[in-house]
Design a protein around this motif. Structure first.
Motif, PDB file in Angstrom:
ATOM      1  N   LEU A 113       0.876  -1.168   0.000  1.00 24.23           N
ATOM      2  CA  LEU A 113       0.000   0.000   0.000  1.00 24.23           C
ATOM      3  C   LEU A 113       0.913   1.216   0.000  1.00 24.23           C
ATOM      4  CD1 LEU A 113      -2.911  -0.940   2.421  1.00 24.23           C
ATOM      5  CD2 LEU A 113      -2.720  -1.254  -0.045  1.00 24.23           C
ATOM      6  N   ASP A 114       1.036   1.823  -1.132  1.00 25.75           N
ATOM      7  CA  ASP A 114       1.988   2.896  -1.398  1.00 25.75           C
ATOM      8  C   ASP A 114       1.344   4.258  -1.111  1.00 25.75           C
ATOM      9  OD1 ASP A 114       3.885   4.648  -2.406  1.00 25.75           O
ATOM     10  OD2 ASP A 114       3.650   3.998  -4.495  1.00 25.75           O
ATOM     11  N   ALA A 115       1.556   4.729   0.107  1.00 28.52           N
ATOM     12  CA  ALA A 115       1.020   6.027   0.532  1.00 28.52           C
ATOM     13  C   ALA A 115       2.162   7.029   0.602  1.00 28.52           C
ATOM     14  CB  ALA A 115       0.360   5.892   1.898  1.00 28.52           C
ATOM     15  N   LYS A 161      -1.469   2.182  -5.136  1.00 30.50           N
ATOM     16  CA  LYS A 161      -1.267   3.561  -4.693  1.00 30.50           C
ATOM     17  C   LYS A 161      -2.417   4.004  -3.798  1.00 30.50           C
ATOM     18  CE  LYS A 161       1.010   7.440  -4.813  1.00 30.50           C
ATOM     19  NZ  LYS A 161       2.153   7.532  -3.920  1.00 30.50           N
ATOM     20  N   ALA A 162      -2.060   4.516  -2.623  1.00 29.64           N
ATOM     21  CA  ALA A 162      -3.048   5.052  -1.681  1.00 29.64           C
ATOM     22  C   ALA A 162      -3.149   6.554  -1.879  1.00 29.64           C
ATOM     23  CB  ALA A 162      -2.630   4.734  -0.247  1.00 29.64           C
ATOM     24  N   MET A 171      -9.898   1.519  -1.579  1.00 28.23           N
ATOM     25  CA  MET A 171      -8.594   0.857  -1.565  1.00 28.23           C
ATOM     26  C   MET A 171      -8.750  -0.656  -1.717  1.00 28.23           C
ATOM     27  SD  MET A 171      -6.066   2.872  -1.604  1.00 28.23           S
ATOM     28  CE  MET A 171      -4.811   1.650  -1.241  1.00 28.23           C
ATOM     29  N   THR A 172      -9.777  -1.205  -1.103  1.00 24.84           N
ATOM     30  CA  THR A 172     -10.030  -2.644  -1.229  1.00 24.84           C
ATOM     31  C   THR A 172     -10.327  -2.993  -2.682  1.00 24.84           C
ATOM     32  OG1 THR A 172     -10.839  -2.682   1.042  1.00 24.84           O
ATOM     33  CG2 THR A 172     -11.421  -4.565  -0.352  1.00 24.84           C
ATOM     34  N   ILE A 176      -8.145  -5.600  -4.985  1.00 22.15           N
ATOM     35  CA  ILE A 176      -8.756  -6.707  -5.730  1.00 22.15           C
ATOM     36  C   ILE A 176      -8.397  -6.603  -7.210  1.00 22.15           C
ATOM     37  CG2 ILE A 176     -10.966  -7.670  -6.525  1.00 22.15           C
ATOM     38  CD1 ILE A 176     -12.013  -7.096  -3.655  1.00 22.15           C
ATOM     39  N   ALA A 177      -8.452  -5.397  -7.762  1.00 20.69           N
ATOM     40  CA  ALA A 177      -8.083  -5.220  -9.175  1.00 20.69           C
ATOM     41  C   ALA A 177      -6.633  -5.642  -9.410  1.00 20.69           C
ATOM     42  CB  ALA A 177      -8.300  -3.767  -9.593  1.00 20.69           C
ATOM     43  N   ALA A 178      -5.744  -5.315  -8.483  1.00 19.43           N
ATOM     44  CA  ALA A 178      -4.341  -5.730  -8.625  1.00 19.43           C
ATOM     45  C   ALA A 178      -4.220  -7.249  -8.510  1.00 19.43           C
ATOM     46  CB  ALA A 178      -3.484  -5.039  -7.560  1.00 19.43           C
TER      47      ALA A 178
END
Length: 189
Positions: A113-115, A161-162, A171-172, A176-178
């Motif tokens: 989770l890239d914040a 990317k967050a 974000m969920t 899921i898409a990733a």
């Protein structure tokens, strides 16, 4: 994509999904939501360490130091990765260890989770539960940790990317898409 739509699609998780990233990135919140959507167990390595030690993470750091905590973290990760196919949230430092990265890659899939730094600071600056930020200048400490850790997080299998504008559900959906790009991890039944 709504929770109902995901459930109707009939997903099957083939290996553990391991949430990695900085403190404040949303690993626990997004990980728990992801587990609910996929109908799998949610595990939190920090919570498992606290339960096993019968003390908080700041107490472990104060009494036994960070090296001891990292050893226990590695042991708990190995156990949790072996126990169940589900979603596992890790502490911010867990993915820094080459041994942990290898173990996660062998048994699961790492999702970073890239914040960005500003979002992380906004989320952690008012919390006193972060032992690594108990310094004279917590922002400078967070920035140094961020700069040192991002190159290691970038080695994760998947990156999501967050953004401050995203909800936990958003974000969920993105996670899921990733995961949909990895049929070795998530498949439709």
């Amino acid at each position: 994509m709504s929770q109902r739509e995901v459930a109707q699609l009939g997903w099957r998780l083939k290996k553990p999904v391991v949430m990695v990233g900085m403190m404040g990135a949303g690993k626990s919140a997004v990980g728990a939501a992801l587990a609910r959507r996929l109908g799998v167990p949610f595990l939190d390595s920090d919570a498992a360490i606290v339960e096993a030690a019968n003390m908080s993470i700041p107490e472990i750091f104060a009494r036994d130091g960070e090296p001891f905590f990292r050893l226990k973290e590695r042991q708990v990760l190995a156990r949790l990765l072996s126990e169940a196919r589900g979603v596992l949230s890790t502490g911010g430092g867990a993915y820094l260890s080459a041994e942990n990265r290898r173990m996660i890659t062998e048994k699961g899939v790492a999702v970073w989770l890239d914040a960005d730094l500003d979002l992380l600071w906004a989320r952690v600056r008012h919390k006193d539960t972060r032992p690594l930020l108990r310094t004279a200048d917590p922002y400078a400490t967070l920035k140094a940790l961020y700069e040192a850790r991002v190159p290691l997080y970038a080695r994760a299998d998947l990156s999501v990317k967050a953004d401050a504008g995203y909800s936990v559900d958003d974000m969920t959906d993105r996670v899921i898409a990733a995961l949909e790009t990895r049929p070795d991890v998530l498949e439709r039944t």
